[in-house]
Design an enzyme around this catalytic site. Structure first.
Site: not given
Length: 182
Positions: A1, A4, A19, A113
Site C-alpha cells: 500500500m 515505510v 507508513k 497476514d
C-alpha cells in the site's frame, strides 16, 4: 500500500516508523477512509507484543500512520541468518506472538497476514507483531482483482484461499506454519 520510512518525533524525541499511502491510492477517498479506519482500530491495540500506532497524519494528499519504531530484526531475517531454532527459543517466540494475537482478537481485529516478515524481534528478545489490517484495507477497497489473494500464500489458511471471511482461526493457522518453520 505504500512505503515505510524511519522518522524522528521532534516533540517526544523518539524514532518512529512512518507508513505512507502510495500517491495513486491517496486520491481514492474510499482507500483513505479505510486506511484511517485501520489506524483508529490499531491505535486501540495496546500490548507489549504489538507495534503501537501513535498517529494518523494527513497533509494535503499525503497520508501516513506514525507507528512505534521497532529496533531489531524480522523473524524472517533471523531464520535466514541462523536457520531453524531450538525448541525452547521457538516456544518463547510463539508464546509472545500468541499473546499479541490474543489481545488483537479480543479487540475484534484479525491480522490476515501473519508470517515471519511481519514478526519483529527486538534486541532484548521481545516479539512485536507488525502490519495488522493491511489485507483488510485492500480487500475492503476492492483494490484486488476478483479471485486474487491478499497475503502470503505459504501462510494463508484454507478458508482465506477460498475467499471466505476469516476470523481469529486464520491467524492461528498462519502462526502454526511459522512455528513449524522455526
Amino acid at each position: 500500500m505504500g512505503e515505510v520510512f524511519l522518522g524522528h518525533d521532534t516533540m517526544l524525541e523518539r524514532k518512529v516508523a512512518l507508513k505512507s499511502l502510495r500517491p495513486e491510492l491517496a486520491v481514492r477517498s474510499d482507500v483513505v477512509q479505510r486506511f484511517r479506519s485501520e489506524a483508529i482500530a490499531l491505535a486501540k491495540l495496546n500490548h507489549v507484543n504489538i507495534a503501537g500506532v501513535y498517529n494518523f497524519i494527513a497533509e494535503g494528499n499525503n497520508y501516513c500512520i506514525a507507528m512505534e519504531y521497532v529496533d531489531g530484526e524480522t523473524l524472517h531475517g533471523l531464520l535466514s541468518r541462523k536457520g531453524k531454532l531450538n525448541w525452547s527459543e521457538a516456544c518463547l517466540i510463539m508464546s509472545q506472538a500468541l499473546s499479541g494475537l490474543e489481545h488483537a482478537h479480543q479487540q475484534g481485529i484479525v491480522h490476515r497476514d501473519v508470517k515471519p516478515a511481519n514478526i519483529m524481534l527486538t534486541h532484548n528478545g521481545t516479539v512485536k507483531l507488525m502490519d495488522f489490517g493491511i489485507a483488510r484495507v485492500l480487500q475492503s477497497a476492492r483494490l484486488t482483482r476478483e479471485g486474487t489473494l491478499v497475503g502470503t500464500l505459504e501462510y494463508i489458511a484454507p478458508e482465506q484461499i477460498q475467499g471466505m471471511d476469516v476470523d481469529a482461526r486464520a491467524d492461528i493457522y498462519s502462526l502454526g506454519i511459522v512455528f513449524y518453520e522455526l
